[in-house]
Design an enzyme around this catalytic site. Structure first.
Site, PDB file in Angstrom:
ATOM      1  N   SER A 104       0.929  -1.108   0.071  1.00 17.08           N
ATOM      2  CA  SER A 104      -0.005  -0.035   0.075  1.00 17.08           C
ATOM      3  C   SER A 104       0.910   1.259   0.232  1.00 17.08           C
ATOM      4  CB  SER A 104      -1.056  -0.137   1.181  1.00 17.08           C
ATOM      5  OG  SER A 104      -1.889   0.887   1.103  1.00 17.08           O
ATOM      6  N   HIS A 123      -7.948  -5.217  -0.413  1.00 21.93           N
ATOM      7  CA  HIS A 123      -6.397  -4.676  -0.226  1.00 21.93           C
ATOM      8  C   HIS A 123      -5.393  -5.603   0.211  1.00 21.93           C
ATOM      9  CE1 HIS A 123      -4.187  -1.363  -0.530  1.00 21.93           C
ATOM     10  NE2 HIS A 123      -3.969  -0.969   0.582  1.00 21.93           N
ATOM     11  N   ASP A 154      -0.296  -4.297  -4.008  1.00 23.35           N
ATOM     12  CA  ASP A 154      -1.445  -3.150  -4.167  1.00 23.35           C
ATOM     13  C   ASP A 154      -1.107  -1.830  -3.644  1.00 23.35           C
ATOM     14  OD1 ASP A 154      -4.102  -3.301  -5.035  1.00 23.35           O
ATOM     15  OD2 ASP A 154      -4.867  -2.970  -3.054  1.00 23.35           O
TER      16      ASP A 154
END
Length: 454
Positions: free
Chosen positions: A161, A255, A185
């Site tokens: 992330s 996610h 991601d």
């Protein structure tokens, strides 16, 4: 009496030695709570070292003198693991899984970057402001490693992330000389549509690979690596909740899936082969199953073994690839290319379901994507996805179905059906001259294809 006094002396020496050499403390990522999330603690970066000698116990490295810890050996490659936004302050649940998988594959230094004091804040924008500061901290640390003889090309940064963009900022400080950045991601909010110097991009390392699993919410949609993997299309992941009533899992499952796919990619028997394609729908339709541009190595496999394709992918430029997964671990699927030639005089539309049988088990393929058109003497290609591998296929079951409810049952006459495994080099299986009655299963023993080059 003298013997008793001698034992007392020995005991005293042992106790003294325990005081002088206290047990090593195992460090964990900082655990915060909701009050910290509201207050927004000041940024603090801690570096936790794991090696094969201390694979379950993190040693806290000193920023000023990291080499005072004898376990930190810069002659070994170093992998940095960087978490992302932590809105509630809790440590990531996946850290030890990634550490274990990494050390199980290679003898490396694994440095877990704990920036929870800085990643914990209900105000996401404040956390985003901290990302270049974390990168500055890591840059200074890596510069110390360089002085001690570490090679930048031996450094691998795994960023989750926001951690993906921190990896990019760090790599940019070294003009892209870092060996590899793996972005799991990468975060989308506050980075989408930003110029390349304000987010991760291919110039930040010698090789940048990215996995997308939540591009319609917390993830980044567009390609930003030398190769970008779009698992299940890059958005909704199978097995993740579809309703907001499922609680926090509804928001974070897609996610977070990127990390669990990465962990599974270390399993030798669980390769996630990805195919270059214009979009996920075309991949599911079986239109992108050629790997000719990759030569003898075949299509790239997501995960730690991707370095085999590094030179080809860097040369090709930004390549978007697609693969599908199961709902639960092991996530990898077994894929077959199915080629069908029919001899109906009129075109037929419909679906084909496929079961593979061995002596002890059977698996059903997921091929029901869209209704397929079958035309006389025209070869139709489908992608059949099975949730596990059948090592020795003894029988195959086919069923042809349509959406027709008001007409009679159709027949689909097969001149030939060929099933080619895409994940391993084994001979294609065929059957010739077969008639499928709508909604009726037909089971047969396959034979090796007559025109096989094997």
């Amino acid at each position: 009496m003298l013997c008793w006094m001698s034992w007392c002396l020995v005991l005293a020496v042992m106790l003294a030695s325990l005081e002088l050499c206290p047990a090593e403390t195992c460090e964990e990522i900082t655990d915060l709570d909701l009050k910290h999330s509201i207050a927004g603690p000041a940024l603090r970066v801690r570096l936790l070292l794991f090696t094969r000698a201390n694979s379950t116990c993190g040693y806290l490295l000193s920023h000023d003198d990291p080499f005072s810890n004898p376990e930190f050996n810069v002659s070994r490659p170093t992998t940095f693991i960087i978490h992302g936004y932590r809105p509630t302050g809790s440590p990531p649940i996946w850290t030890h899984k990634v550490v274990e998988a990494t050390l199980g594959q290679r003898d490396v230094n694994v440095v877990v970057v704990d920036w929870n004091r800085g990643a914990t804040n209900i105000n996401y924008l404040k956390v985003v402001e901290n990302t270049p500061l974390v990168a500055t901290n890591l840059t200074a640390f890596i510069q110390k490693m360089q002085i001690e003889g570490a090679s930048l090309s031996s450094i691998h940064m795994i960023g989750v992330s926001l951690g993906a963009h921190i990896s990019g900022f760090t790599g940019s400080s070294f003009n892209g000389s870092i060996g590899r950045i793996t972005a799991l991601d990468p975060a989308g909010p506050s980075f989408t549509d930003k110029p390349a110097d304000q987010r991760l991009d291919p110039s930040d390392a010698q090789f940048v690979d990215a996995l997308h699993t939540d591009m319609d919410a917390f993830g980044f949609r567009k390609p930003l690596g030398h190769v970008d993997f779009y698992a299940n299309g890059g958005a909704d992941q199978p097995g993740c909740p579809k309703s907001i009533f499922s609680g926090s899992a509804y928001f974070k499952c897609d996610h977070q899936r990127s990390v669990f796919l990465y962990v599974d990619s270390f399993i030798e028997s669980c390769g996630m082969t990805a195919y270059p394609c214009a979009n996920y729908s075309a991949y599911l339709d079986g239109k992108c199953l050629s790997c000719d541009q990759f030569g003898s190595v075949g299509c790239p496999v997501f995960g730690p073994h991707l370095v085999r394709w590094k030179d080809i992918l860097v040369k090709l430029g930004q390549t978007s690839t697609y693969f599908a997964t199961n709902q639960i671990s092991p996530y990898c699927q077994t894929n077959y290319k199915v080629e069908i030639v029919t001899w109906n005089s009129q075109p037929r539309w419909g679906f084909i379901s496929i079961k593979l049988h061995s002596a002890s088990e059977e698996v059903l393929a997921q091929t029901l994507h869209t209704s397929t058109k079958f035309e006389q003497y025209v070869e139709t290609t489908l992608l059949a996805r099975f949730d596990r591998r059948v090592r020795s296929v003894e029988k195959i079951t086919l069923k042809y179905s349509t959406a027709n409810v008001c007409t009679g049952r159709y027949k689909l006459r097969l001149l030939r059906i060929r099933l080619t495994p895409l994940d391993r080099s084994t001979r294609p299986l065929c059957r010739y001259d077969l008639v499928l009655m709508e909604n009726t299963e037909v089971t047969f023993r396959p034979i090796y294809c007559e025109d096989s080059n094997f």
